[in-house]
Design an enzyme around this catalytic site. Structure first.
Site, PDB file in Angstrom:
ATOM      1  N   LYS A 136       1.217  -1.524   0.063  1.00  0.00           N
ATOM      2  CA  LYS A 136      -0.115   0.347  -0.204  1.00  0.00           C
ATOM      3  C   LYS A 136       0.910   1.256  -0.210  1.00  0.00           C
ATOM      4  O   LYS A 136       2.217   1.478   0.451  1.00  0.00           O
ATOM      5  CB  LYS A 136      -1.364  -0.058   1.489  1.00  0.00           C
ATOM      6  CG  LYS A 136      -1.882  -0.980   1.282  1.00  0.00           C
ATOM      7  CD  LYS A 136      -2.710  -0.788   2.692  1.00  0.00           C
ATOM      8  CE  LYS A 136      -3.422  -2.441   2.585  1.00  0.00           C
ATOM      9  NZ  LYS A 136      -4.270  -1.722   4.110  1.00  0.00           N
ATOM     10  N   ASP A 146      -0.033 -10.985   0.918  1.00  0.00           N
ATOM     11  CA  ASP A 146      -0.846 -10.466   0.753  1.00  0.00           C
ATOM     12  C   ASP A 146      -0.983 -10.276  -0.674  1.00  0.00           C
ATOM     13  O   ASP A 146      -2.017 -10.832  -1.599  1.00  0.00           O
ATOM     14  CB  ASP A 146      -2.058 -10.408   1.574  1.00  0.00           C
ATOM     15  CG  ASP A 146      -1.457 -10.105   2.834  1.00  0.00           C
ATOM     16  OD1 ASP A 146      -0.646 -10.990   3.628  1.00  0.00           O
ATOM     17  OD2 ASP A 146      -2.146  -9.974   4.066  1.00  0.00           O
TER      18      ASP A 146
END
Length: 383
Positions: A136, A146
């Site tokens: 992110k 992930d």
């Protein structure tokens, strides 16, 4: 397995985009509905179940649910490409399903615009020096396992379908970099996160790696390998075979840490029966799915299906229970991350320690466990 159908039918009957029964974070924090990865997991589960059981109610529910978020011009409710969040791509993987299934030209165009909107994020998404997307923007220079699951199957499918395969190797190279950087050579397992700047408090100052193996993260990565390889074929022989090799090596490593008695996997993968560690549902289901899908598609030897089926059956036996007249899938880790926001349990510092991972709450019926449970169940039906 009537109890499984009863379980999922009960969940979808009690869910709307305003109140999804499978999104515990949404309910706990009273979040406004917006495009999100948890619903993306669940929509894939329903499309997979439709493919396996040929029951249109699962397709129709998933389509109606997703259409709530998609405007006629292809804009997505609550989505901003400039947030540069890998999680936000996950639900976009299901847009391809809707695009292919639609026979209405206007609707088809809507889905294509939404797909293109998600792809614009990838064009400018910040990257590490090795070429991986930052997990992110708020977690600069960081790669989490992930994120490979959230993004790479979408990226590869877009390249195959819409972009004349220009950047398919870029999608593959992001796996290659993770294998080279984040794989532990002693166990064959993968660390949850990597910070190339080595500045985060959880990162090893020499390697940049987080300190432990979290089973759901390993499950995310295993599913990413299987789902991305599925987008390729033997025309892309090197990349296709390497993804399969990565998957087999990972499954061989993970199976060494499976609990011998129950055939389930622990929250902290290699910590076994250390006090506080527990047999966790979402990671177990994700690995079961990767094993069975890999065997079905020929990425793994055929008998690996049996390993996956053993783990799935153990989840049904030990984790699918009846409470207050309804089915409950229990022992799902609510969420786990590194740095940033505080933990949800008593241990507030998300430092990647054993103590941190076991402190995050265990919840029932959350899609991060329900979805891979249904992915795996769909593989059993296909078998």
């Amino acid at each position: 397995m009537k109890e499984i159908i009863g379980f999922i039918d009960g969940l979808i009957a009690s869910s709307t985009p305003l109140a999804p029964a499978w999104n515990m974070e949404h309910m706990l924090h009273k979040k406004e509905p917006k495009w999100n990865y948890v619903d993306g997991c669940m929509m894939k589960a329903l499309f997979d179940l439709y493919d396996a059981a040929n029951d249109p109610k699962y397709f129709n529910f998933a389509k109606g649910y997703m259409d709530f978020y998609i405007k006629e011009d292809g804009q997505l409710l609550g989505y901003n490409a400039r947030d540069y969040n890998c999680d936000h791509i996950n639900m976009g993987k299901m847009l391809f399903r809707l695009f292919r299934a639609s026979v209405n030209p206007a609707e088809k165009e809507k889905y294509k615009k939404a797909i293109d909107l998600q792809y614009t994020q990838l064009k400018t998404h910040p990257r590490t020096q090795a070429g991986n997307f930052w997990h992110k923007e708020i977690y600069p220079h960081q790669v989490w396992l992930d994120g490979l699951y959230m993004v790479q199957p979408f990226y590869m499918e877009y390249e195959m379908l819409f972009n004349e395969r220009r950047f398919y190797r870029d999608a593959f190279n992001q796996f290659k970099a993770v294998v080279e950087i984040m794989r532990d050579p002693q166990t064959g397992l993968y660390y949850h996160g990597y910070d190339e700047s080595r500045e985060m408090f959880w990162a090893d100052k020499e390697t940049g790696l987080s300190p432990n193996f979290w089973t759901r993260a390993i499950g995310w990565f295993a599913m990413a390998l299987a789902d991305t390889a599925e987008k390729l074929d033997e025309q892309f022989f090197y990349e296709y075979m390497e993804l399969q090799r990565y998957l087999k090596d990972l499954m061989d490593a993970a199976l060494c840490f499976r609990d011998g008695e129950t055939k389930l996997f622990y929250q902290v993968t290699d910590a076994g029966k250390r006090e506080g560690n527990y047999l966790e549902t979402s990671g177990s289901c994700a690995i079961a799915y990767a094993l069975m899908k890999g065997a079905r598609l020929g990425y793994l030897p055929e008998y690996y299906y049996d390993y996956g089926k053993e783990t799935f059956d153990a989840v049904v036996k030990h984790k699918l229970t009846v409470e207050n007249g309804g089915f409950v899938l229990k022992d799902i880790c609510l969420v786990a991350g590194l740095g940033g926001m505080p933990g949800h349990g008593d241990y507030k510092v998300r430092d990647g320690s054993f103590e941190y991972y076991i402190s995050e709450p265990r919840v029932n019926n959350d899609a991060k466990g329900v979805a891979p449970f249904l992915f795996a169940y769909s593989e059993i039906l296909k078998h």
